[in-house]
Scaffold this active site. Structure first.
Site, PDB file in Angstrom:
ATOM      1  N   ASP A 153      -8.541  -3.350  -6.947  1.00 20.78           N
ATOM      2  CA  ASP A 153      -8.098  -2.932  -5.623  1.00 20.78           C
ATOM      3  C   ASP A 153      -8.773  -1.607  -5.291  1.00 20.78           C
ATOM      4  O   ASP A 153      -8.596  -0.622  -6.014  1.00 20.78           O
ATOM      5  CB  ASP A 153      -6.573  -2.762  -5.633  1.00 20.78           C
ATOM      6  CG  ASP A 153      -5.996  -2.445  -4.272  1.00 20.78           C
ATOM      7  OD1 ASP A 153      -6.640  -1.718  -3.483  1.00 20.78           O
ATOM      8  OD2 ASP A 153      -4.872  -2.892  -3.981  1.00 20.78           O
ATOM      9  N   HIS A 157      -7.475  -5.581  -1.524  1.00 21.44           N
ATOM     10  CA  HIS A 157      -6.255  -4.810  -1.285  1.00 21.44           C
ATOM     11  C   HIS A 157      -5.221  -5.723  -0.626  1.00 21.44           C
ATOM     12  O   HIS A 157      -5.373  -6.122   0.513  1.00 21.44           O
ATOM     13  CB  HIS A 157      -6.586  -3.636  -0.364  1.00 21.44           C
ATOM     14  CG  HIS A 157      -5.467  -2.667  -0.154  1.00 21.44           C
ATOM     15  ND1 HIS A 157      -4.865  -1.982  -1.196  1.00 21.44           N
ATOM     16  CD2 HIS A 157      -4.840  -2.249   0.980  1.00 21.44           C
ATOM     17  CE1 HIS A 157      -3.929  -1.181  -0.712  1.00 21.44           C
ATOM     18  NE2 HIS A 157      -3.881  -1.328   0.593  1.00 21.44           N
ATOM     19  N   SER A 164       0.836  -1.199   0.000  1.00 17.39           N
ATOM     20  CA  SER A 164       0.000   0.000   0.000  1.00 17.39           C
ATOM     21  C   SER A 164       0.877   1.258   0.000  1.00 17.39           C
ATOM     22  O   SER A 164       1.684   1.425  -0.915  1.00 17.39           O
ATOM     23  CB  SER A 164      -0.952  -0.059   1.199  1.00 17.39           C
ATOM     24  OG  SER A 164      -1.988   0.893   1.087  1.00 17.39           O
TER      25      SER A 164
END
Length: 495
Positions: free
Chosen positions: A429, A458, A219
């Site tokens: 995502d 994700h 991320s």
């Protein structure tokens, strides 16, 4: 009080509820052989803080410059952890990790990875290193003195249906920015940036006695890894970036792109809900989508148990991060629709620091639009383009009123350097959409190859279910085998 459902947006969503209670060998049991195979370290290892304690995990602290333009000046602390390889003969080096954020604590992350499917050959190949980035957790922390109500509001601005809604939110955004600028840690704000965290990473590498480091970041950690690879191109070994932000990091573009991510991902949930008539949310995906807008509008008009439309949208967005929470999300919708008691979360421990450090990095890394009118225009566009979330993600936030002082411009991600980066990306995502990942892929050029998986959610590695993508990461980290070109992995069913 508006009960926010968008609190976990501040850190990477981890699919692990708890670490195994049982330990394998203790760190001490292999200390002698491990020391023989590990370069001399300037860090003194000892027990971890209670909230980061796990079997075999050791912790230390490292002093780093507050301002790298003045390396001999004021110092701050960075907390570091290590899960040492128990196979000295197989040890390659160190694997520095970051779980995302910004604002996410990382001391426990090596143990979480090890307990969550990181292959043994990877665990054996590295000392897995975690750290709380500057401003976070057990490192020297920042604060914005956020009230409980401000913490409940979370990170999404209220959904702006009109230009007047943006004006109303501007007061809340300005108040938070002023609190951050007037807090007892305001002296840290100009220096709590991704570039300085990347410099801290290189100080960790040097303190560990390593000439190079490998890296696994998820991320926001993909942007951190990209910045490190740009600032220190010859000091990276094997770099894996999972669930990728665009080359601008968490800037205004990335924030707005989350609304597209929700639109990309939502059809997966709509299909799930339509296939489970027991929830009563619709018998077709189109009916489920209509139910979303109906519930959001109803809660905007009349909140239930403190949950309004913004909270409902934010909670839906969060639960789309993994397939495993779709039933939980459907139950929440059902309760909101029927008037049953809603399962409301408590404030997570450490949320004030998590939000404050997120503001510091997101607002300090790049310049955001500075006028209310610009946010009104953005909201008008995104509300039409991405109606599920665009009225929130395009609206005004504290970054609009952030202090002007900047120590340097954002780092420009380039393709200069060795070809040692592997990108992993789910096609649907919500948090770091594919569109942003493709921009980063273009910026990195020949330095990177990218594996895209026909999956939603994700996070790919090691939590995801797509074995094709995970196998590519395993081979790269364990043996250095990297794809000759980009790869698209077919979908794999749940179960």
């Amino acid at each position: 009080m508006r009960r926010s459902m968008s609190l976990t947006l501040t850190a990477a969503a981890l699919a692990v509820a708890a670490l195994p209670a049982a330990a394998s060998a203790t760190a001490a049991s292999s200390a002698a052989t491990e020391r023989a195979a590990t370069p001399s370290s300037a860090l003194e290892w000892g027990p971890c803080p209670e909230d980061a304690a796990a079997p075999r995990l050791e912790c230390s602290t490292l002093d780093v410059p507050l301002d790298y333009r003045d390396p001999d000046g004021r110092k701050i602390e960075v907390a570091v952890s290590r899960l040492a390889s128990e196979k000295p003969s197989k040890r390659r080096g160190v694997l520095l990790t970051n779980p995302g954020g910004p604002g996410g604590a990382g001391l426990l992350y090596p143990a979480v990875l090890s307990a969550s499917g990181l292959p043994q050959e990877v665990v054996d190949s590295y000392d897995i290193i975690g750290f709380d980035p500057r401003g976070v957790g057990h490192s020297t922390p920042v604060t914005c003195d956020l009230t409980t109500d401000q913490q409940w509001r979370g990170n999404f601005p209220p959904y702006a249906h009109t230009a007047a809604d943006v004006i109303r939110e501007a007061g809340n955004a300005r108040k938070i920015a002023e609190q951050c600028a007037g807090s007892r840690t305001a002296w840290m704000l100009p220096h709590t940036t991704t570039a300085n965290t990347a410099r801290d990473m290189d100080r960790i590498r040097a303190a560990l006695g390593e000439s190079k480091l490998s890296y696994l970041g998820a991320s926001y950690g993909t942007y951190l890894g990209s910045v490190y690879a740009t600032l220190f191109p010859r000091r990276g070994d094997r770099i894996v970036l999972d669930s990728n932000l665009g080359p601008g990091g968490y800037d205004a573009t990335a924030m707005r792109l989350m609304a597209r991510g929700m639109e990309d991902r939502f059809p997966d949930f709509a299909a799930f809900a339509a296939a489970h008539p027991e929830y009563g949310l619709g018998s077709t995906p189109a009916q489920v989508e209509a139910k979303f807008h109906e519930l959001a509008d109803r809660l905007d008009a009349e909140p239930v148990q403190g949950v309004d439309g913004t909270s409902f949208r934010g909670y839906t967005f969060e639960q789309l991060y993994t397939d495993g929470t779709m039933d939980k999300l459907a139950e929440f919708w059902q309760a909101a629709d029927t008037g049953a008691e809603l399962p409301l979360p408590d404030l997570p421990a450490g949320l004030e620091n998590l939000m404050a450090s997120r503001f510091a990095v997101v607002c300090g890394d790049s310049r955001w639009p500075g006028t209310v009118r610009e946010y009104q225009r953005n909201v008008a566009v995104d509300r039409l383009r991405y109606p599920m979330l665009g009225g929130s993600t395009a609206s005004i936030n504290p970054c609009a009123f952030w202090p002007e002082e900047r120590t340097e411009p954002p780092v420009r991600i380039t393709g200069r350097g060795p070809s040692n980066i592997l990108m992993l990306q789910n096609e649907r995502d919500p948090g770091t959409p594919l569109a942003g990942a493709r921009e980063l892929r273009r910026a990195l050029g020949e330095r990177a190859t990218m594996v895209t998986a026909d999956q939603g959610g994700h996070g790919v590695y090691p939590y995801g279910r797509n074995t094709c993508a995970k196998d590519a990461a395993n081979a790269f980290l364990a043996s250095g085998e990297r794809l000759s070109g980009d790869l698209r992995c077919a979908a794999e069913p749940a179960g």
